[in-house]
Design a protein around this motif. Structure first.
Motif, PDB file in Angstrom:
ATOM      1  N   ILE A 184      -6.293  -2.114  -7.590  1.00 20.69           N
ATOM      2  CA  ILE A 184      -5.080  -2.136  -6.787  1.00 20.69           C
ATOM      3  C   ILE A 184      -4.237  -3.239  -7.075  1.00 20.69           C
ATOM      4  N   CYS A 230      -1.397   9.472  -7.070  1.00 23.99           N
ATOM      5  CA  CYS A 230      -0.454  10.188  -6.426  1.00 23.99           C
ATOM      6  C   CYS A 230      -0.396  11.335  -7.212  1.00 23.99           C
ATOM      7  N   LEU A 236      -0.055   3.520   1.140  1.00 26.27           N
ATOM      8  CA  LEU A 236      -0.577   3.667   0.243  1.00 26.27           C
ATOM      9  C   LEU A 236      -0.604   5.529  -0.178  1.00 26.27           C
ATOM     10  N   LEU A 245      -2.599  -5.152  -5.119  1.00 23.57           N
ATOM     11  CA  LEU A 245      -1.670  -5.670  -3.591  1.00 23.57           C
ATOM     12  C   LEU A 245      -2.817  -6.408  -3.082  1.00 23.57           C
ATOM     13  N   THR A 267       3.368   0.509   6.061  1.00 22.67           N
ATOM     14  CA  THR A 267       3.675   0.622   4.466  1.00 22.67           C
ATOM     15  C   THR A 267       2.062   1.837   4.460  1.00 22.67           C
ATOM     16  N   PRO A 327      -2.953   6.174  -3.501  1.00 23.30           N
ATOM     17  CA  PRO A 327      -3.432   5.004  -5.071  1.00 23.30           C
ATOM     18  C   PRO A 327      -3.706   5.227  -5.908  1.00 23.30           C
ATOM     19  N   VAL A 340      -3.515   4.645   4.531  1.00 17.10           N
ATOM     20  CA  VAL A 340      -3.733   5.560   2.886  1.00 17.10           C
ATOM     21  C   VAL A 340      -3.679   6.675   2.745  1.00 17.10           C
ATOM     22  N   VAL A 396      -1.983  -2.770   3.424  1.00 18.08           N
ATOM     23  CA  VAL A 396      -1.636  -1.428   4.086  1.00 18.08           C
ATOM     24  C   VAL A 396      -1.982  -0.759   5.392  1.00 18.08           C
ATOM     25  N   ILE A 413       4.493   3.403  -1.230  1.00 17.65           N
ATOM     26  CA  ILE A 413       3.526   3.053  -2.680  1.00 17.65           C
ATOM     27  C   ILE A 413       3.054   4.146  -3.044  1.00 17.65           C
TER      28      ILE A 413
END
Length: 365
Positions: free
Chosen positions: A275, A212, A208, A277, A206, A210, A285, A282, A231
Motif C-alpha cells: 500500500i 475498493c 482507507l 502510504l 483518514t 485497499p 480501514v 490511516v 482513499i
C-alpha cells in the motif's frame, strides 16, 4: 396518528438497522425479526428514504392471522386486501417520496411448504388492491415484468401470519442510483453502510479501502464522514475507473444544482500487498478482501494473501480500527477482535469483523 413501518434488512444486520432508525429519530422500534425491523413513525416523510443500512422500507397495510398451508389461505388474503384502505396508504407513500400511477405490482414470499406458490398469493392480493385504486394489476406470473412506475406492494407469510405492505421508495433502497456500474464481487450497499457505521468514522481523519472494487464502501462512508480524508486503491485499473464513475454520480446527485464534489475520494491503482502510504497514517480501514471465489487475489496477494493484513497493520495507527467482510471469523496477527457479526448474503454466510490494531508486529516483508 402513528403509522407502522417495516425496514427490510440483510440477515445479521437487523440490530444495526434498528440503531439507525433510533439515531435518525425516524420512529419507535417495536420489534426486530428475521430480516425485518418494525417501527412506528408519527409522520412518515422523505427522511425514510435516507435509511442506508436497510434494503427497503414499507408501510404496513394489514397483518393477517390464520394463514394456513392450503389454498383457503388465498381467499383470506384476498379479503384482507379488499378491506384495507389502499387509497389512503398510497397517498401517504406518495407524500413520503414514492411514486405511483402506472398500476399495481405485488411481490410475495413465504417460509415453509404450502399448497400454493408466490404467484397465487400475488394474484389474489394484487387484483383486490388494484380495483379501488382504479389501476391495472401487473402480474409477475410466467416471468412477466411490471412496468416502471407501478405501485409496489409486498406480501410476506411466516408461520400463520401474513403482512401486506406498500413500498415507500420508487425502487428498493439497496438499489442505489449511483451504482450503475459494477464489477464481480462488488459489495451490497447496505452492508457497506453498516460497515462504515461500525467503524465510528466521526472520529476518523483518514479512511482507507485497499481493495475498493466498485467504490461502494467509501461512497457509503462519505455519508457518515463528509470531512474525512477517504482513499481507495485497487489492483485493477478498470475497478478504479468504475469506482470513480460511481462516486461522481453519487456526489453529483447529492449536490443537485451545484458542481459535483470531484475530490471527495482519492482513487488510485495500487497493489494491496504494498500500500503506497506511510506507516501509521490511516485511522480506519474498510475492506472487502478478495475471497478467491468471485474475485481471486492478484498482484502480491496471489502468492501471499497474508500480506494484505501485514500492510494494513503497517499503515494503520495504533488503536485504529479495521472493519472487514471476510468468509469466516478469524484474528489476523497484530489485531484484537472487538466484534463479529454473522451475515447471510447471496446464499453465503460471511462475517463482518471489527478489528483493533495492537502495538505488536505485523509488517509485510
Amino acid at each position: 396518528m402513528h403509522t407502522l413501518a417495516v425496514a427490510r434488512a440483510v440477515r445479521g444486520i437487523e440490530p444495526l438497522v434498528a440503531a439507525e432508525i433510533r439515531r435518525a429519530g425516524l420512529g419507535v422500534v417495536r420489534g426486530v425479526r428475521h430480516r425485518e425491523v418494525w417501527f412506528e413513525t408519527a409522520e412518515p416523510g422523505p427522511e425514510l428514504l435516507g435509511l442506508r443500512t436497510a434494503d427497503d422500507v414499507l408501510l404496513v397495510a394489514a397483518v393477517v392471522e390464520g394463514i394456513g398451508r392450503d389454498k383457503e389461505a388465498l381467499g383470506r388474503l384476498a379479503r384482507a386486501a379488499r378491506e384495507l384502505d389502499a387509497e389512503s396508504l398510497t397517498k401517504l407513500a406518495l407524500q413520503t417520496g414514492g411514486r405511483g400511477g402506472g398500476g399495481v405490482e405485488v411481490s410475495a414470499s413465504f417460509v415453509g411448504r404450502r399448497n400454493y406458490n408466490r404467484f397465487d398469493i400475488e394474484d389474489a392480493v394484487g387484483a383486490e388492491l388494484a380495483r379501488p385504486l382504479g389501476m391495472p394489476y401487473h402480474s409477475r406470473r410466467d416471468g412477466r415484468v411490471p412496468p416502471e412506475g407501478s405501485t409496489a406492494w409486498r406480501v410476506t407469510v411466516e408461520g400463520g401470519q401474513a403482512v401486506i405492505a406498500l413500498r415507500v421508495p420508487v425502487r428498493p433502497l439497496h438499489r442505489r442510483p449511483y451504482k450503475t456500474e459494477s464489477i464481480p464481487g462488488t459489495l451490497h450497499p447496505p452492508v457497506a453502510a453498516a460497515m462504515a457505521g461500525l467503524a465510528r468514522l466521526e472520529r476518523a481523519g483518514t479512511v482507507l479501502d485497499p481493495c475498493c472494487g466498485a467504490g461502494t464502501t467509501l461512497i457509503e462512508a462519505r455519508a457518515l464522514a463528509p470531512h474525512a480524508r477517504l482513499i481507495g486503491f485497487d489492483h485493477d485499473p478498470h475497478a478504479v475507473h468504475v469506482a470513480a464513475a460511481n462516486a461522481t454520480r453519487a456526489f453529483t446527485s447529492a449536490h443537485a444544482g451545484r458542481s459535483p464534489v470531484t475530490d471527495a475520494i482519492a482513487w488510485g491503482v495500487a497493489d494491496a500487498g504494498r500500500i503506497p502510504l506511510p506507516d501509521g497514517s490511516v485511522d480506519r480501514v474498510l475492506v472487502n478482501p478478495p475471497w478467491d471465489r468471485q474475485v481471486a487475489p492478484s498482484g502480491r496477494l496471489r502468492r501471499d494473501p497474508g500480506r494484505l493484513w501485514r500492510e494494513i497493520h503497517r499503515v494503520l495507527a495504533v488503536g485504529g480500527t479495521v472493519v472487514a467482510l471476510v468468509p469466516e471469523p478469524w484474528q489476523p496477527p497484530g489485531f484484537g477482535v472487538d466484534r463479529v457479526i454473522r451475515l447471510t448474503l447471496s446464499g453465503r454466510h460471511p462475517v463482518v469483523a471489527v478489528l483493533r490494531r495492537s502495538a505488536g508486529r505485523g509488517r509485510a516483508s
